[in-house]
Write a protein that holds these residues in place. Sequence first.
Motif, mmCIF file in Angstrom:
data_model
loop_
_atom_site.group_PDB
_atom_site.id
_atom_site.type_symbol
_atom_site.label_atom_id
_atom_site.label_comp_id
_atom_site.label_asym_id
_atom_site.label_seq_id
_atom_site.Cartn_x
_atom_site.Cartn_y
_atom_site.Cartn_z
ATOM 1 N N LEU A 71 0.843 -1.186 0.000
ATOM 2 C CA LEU A 71 0.000 0.000 0.000
ATOM 3 C C LEU A 71 0.875 1.231 0.000
ATOM 4 C CD1 LEU A 71 -2.408 -1.301 2.725
ATOM 5 C CD2 LEU A 71 -2.915 -1.083 0.304
ATOM 6 N N GLY A 72 0.451 2.232 -0.762
ATOM 7 C CA GLY A 72 1.230 3.444 -0.832
ATOM 8 C C GLY A 72 2.259 3.393 -1.940
ATOM 9 N N GLN A 136 5.053 9.972 -0.052
ATOM 10 C CA GLN A 136 4.247 8.821 0.319
ATOM 11 C C GLN A 136 4.850 8.077 1.495
ATOM 12 O OE1 GLN A 136 4.406 6.954 -3.599
ATOM 13 N NE2 GLN A 136 5.716 5.359 -2.753
ATOM 14 N N GLY A 138 4.195 4.096 3.428
ATOM 15 C CA GLY A 138 3.490 2.827 3.391
ATOM 16 C C GLY A 138 3.734 2.042 4.665
ATOM 17 N N SER A 335 -1.437 3.505 4.512
ATOM 18 C CA SER A 335 -0.639 4.235 3.527
ATOM 19 C C SER A 335 -1.230 5.609 3.300
ATOM 20 C CB SER A 335 -0.575 3.478 2.193
ATOM 21 O OG SER A 335 -1.831 3.516 1.552
ATOM 22 N N SER A 337 -0.439 9.066 0.404
ATOM 23 C CA SER A 337 0.363 9.631 -0.679
ATOM 24 C C SER A 337 -0.114 11.044 -0.964
ATOM 25 C CB SER A 337 0.267 8.782 -1.948
ATOM 26 O OG SER A 337 -1.036 8.845 -2.487
#
Length: 360
Positions: A71-72, A136, A138, A335, A337
């Motif tokens: 994720l991310g 970002q 994660g 996450s 971003s």
Amino acid sequence: MNDRTSGPEQAEREELGRLLPAPAERDLPPGRHLHHKDTLMRLIDQDGDRATALPRLLRPAVLLPAAGLALGGVLLTTLAVTGQDGAPSPSAAGTGSHAQAPRGAAVLLDRIASVAGESDEQTVTGDQFVYVKTLQTGSEGEFGGPLKLGKPHEREVWMAQKAGPVIDVGLIHEEGSYLPITVGVPDGETPVGYPAGLNRPTYTWLASLPTDPDVLLRRLTTEITRDQDARDTPAEDRDQAQDAFDAMGELLRETVMPPKTAAALYKAAAKIPGVTVDSDAVDAAGRHGIGVARDDTRAGWRTAWIFDPTTLEYLGERTYLIRDTTMGKKGALLSKSAVLERGVVDALRERPSAGKPSTT
């Protein structure tokens, strides 16, 4: 405002009434903010007669592949950066349903589509690169165990715009290193690159997509299903609605989108059942915005696309748990971003804001 609205519709309107929080006066005078807010409320009221019942998607929880915990990461993380087999995992499919998003989300997406459709068209040639810079963060940890949100960091990506098939897809700059993005499926001794398409969305390919939202959704459905079939993805691991939402999110986050395609994509998203409004979403840069969200009931998390509450410009994305799982407690962020810059450049390591390639 429609005084006849009551019950669930009233509650929905009250929630949407908070979608456009008043920013500081240096950014937007209070009177102008109230104008935006009142306009959105009127549009919601006008759309009330077209509200569609939303069936609840109930699917058994399944164990997602380890790649699903990235994720991310950007779409590019599904590609190998080592030159070996880097065939990306499927990330999208169509909804296969006539149900649509709730009224509030549909109205919001329609307004976002109108704004996106008015942006400037670009001319992008096959020898250029699409550049996207993001901030970002994660999750880190072992698959199946508790996860911890990592520190935010910047990531720059240059994606080749050749029609393909292309083996040297582009370049990633992250945490001080430049990593080439190379894909290819071995075919004897000859590597086979990726053509422009859903797994390598060039500007020209995006511009070629149908602009009718229903046709666009069916097109994405076909491509995703074909990709999943090719990888023998089990039926129980597929959720057409969620896969469509995820695929659209990747396109919004990782590309420079032609205006007409962007407008059609947002309108198509309104046709995905389960899409809702996240009234106060914060991206990785700390910017507050309006979220267009969907719950992945298989994984137990919600993903929200975040938009500026005044300009309705795409800001970024966040994913967080909607229930307690082995990954963490309900509400834990997985996450975040934030898109900091994007544009079209003529060479790798060139940045739109600088105009010159870096030699480091």
